[in-house]
Design an enzyme around this catalytic site. Structure first.
Site, PDB file in Angstrom:
ATOM      1  CG  ASP A 172      10.625  -4.394  19.447  1.00 13.01           C
ATOM      2  OD1 ASP A 172      10.946  -5.365  20.166  1.00 13.01           O
ATOM      3  OD2 ASP A 172       9.683  -3.630  19.725  1.00 13.01           O
TER       4      ASP A 172
ATOM      5  CE1 TYR B  86       8.676  -5.882  16.670  1.00  9.02           C
ATOM      6  CE2 TYR B  86       7.462  -4.040  15.695  1.00  9.02           C
ATOM      7  CZ  TYR B  86       7.624  -4.973  16.701  1.00  9.02           C
ATOM      8  OH  TYR B  86       6.726  -5.015  17.725  1.00  9.02           O
TER       9      TYR B  86
ATOM     10  CD  GLU C 102       2.789  -4.091  15.483  1.00  3.73           C
ATOM     11  OE1 GLU C 102       3.889  -3.538  15.654  1.00  3.73           O
ATOM     12  OE2 GLU C 102       2.273  -4.847  16.328  1.00  3.73           O
TER      13      GLU C 102
END
Ligand code: SF4
Length: 270
Positions: A135, A117, A34
């Site tokens: 996002d 996020y 991520e």
């Protein structure tokens, strides 16, 4: 499970790309992926991800790597503050949490480099928590699906609410990943979306109106700032003088040729 969620998850199960962090979604692998995927395309991340995991296979290895070793593994990915924050967060985990990532949204959100996020993505994908991860891709998909007016910033809150309402408690992480996947390979950011391949085609307000590209509304970008600098090359023929930038701000802690603002100086000293 509501029909929209089922259609999306059926599509995801059949069509999602096979990615290394999806096939083995340990918290550490999900976290590293991520962070690498922030501002960076999947295709660019793939080779870095495997190399990084081979060199630093767990949080303890990440916490103890030298700064230069970390930068060498990150070289080419850009946005080096991401790497620095990864290491700082790993050091926190080893000092306070037995070298484990926190398993709650709030615990993850408190770590360096993890925003709303990313905390939502890790909590749902790695720990199965019912958190949302919204996002720009997800805002685009949902704003088209529901025909929501407004620019991406204004749409964050209503889109989050909509995702929360649709997310099935049995597969929160897969649902978040399916939304991201749809935004990445079907409901595209640049150019026309591939609506014929979309599981939501029959339910999509923007598609029904033939106005897919009208959502979300475009936000005006501020003009790009251009800075002219005098770069000084100092060498004795075999070595070159380099300077390390401050540890905060633009390109923090990276090496560069000495330089200063140009301010009307000549550009050639010969
Ligand atoms: Fe996006 Fe088209 Fe799917 Fe609507 S139908 S969500 S515009 S890809």
């Amino acid at each position: 499970m509501i029909p929209e969620a089922k259609h999306l998850l059926d599509w995801y199960d059949e069509r999602a790309r096979v990615l290394p962090w999806r096939s083995d979604p340990t918290p550490y692998r999900v976290w590293v992926s991520e962070i690498m995927l922030q501002q960076t395309r999947v295709e660019a991340v793939l080779s870095y991800f495997e190399r990084f995991l081979a060199a630093l296979p767990d949080i303890h290895a990440l916490a103890t790597v030298t700064e230069d070793g970390l930068y060498a593994l990150w070289q080419g990915l850009g946005y080096y503050s991401r790497a620095r924050n990864l290491r700082r967060a790993a050091q926190w985990c080893c000092e306070h949490n037995n070298c484990q990532l926190p398993d709650t949204f709030a615990g993850l959100r408190a770590l360096p480099g993890i925003g709303e996020y990313t905390a939502g993505a890790i909590a749902s994908i790695a720990f199965g928590k019912p958190t949302v991860a919204v996002d720009g891709n997800v805002v685009r998909v949902i704003s088209r699906l529901d025909g929501l007016p407004g620019d991406p910033m204004a749409l964050q809150a209503p889109v989050r609410e909509q995702v929360r309402a649709m997310q099935p408690p049995s597969r929160p992480g897969d649902f978040n990943q399916a939304l991201m996947e749809l935004g990445a390979i079907v409901c595209l950011p640049n150019g026309a979306p591939l609506c014929d391949a979309c599981p939501w085609q029959e339910r999509c307000a923007a598609h029904a109106a033939g106005r897919e590209l009208a959502y979300p509304a475009k936000k005006e970008k501020p003009p790009r700032r251009v800075e002219e600098r005098l770069v000084i090359l100092v060498t004795d023929g075999s070595k070159i003088l380099l300077h390390k930038r401050p540890d905060k701000g633009l390109l923090a802690s990276l090496w560069e040729f000495p330089n200063e603002p140009l301010h009307g100086r000549p550009t050639d000293s010969a």
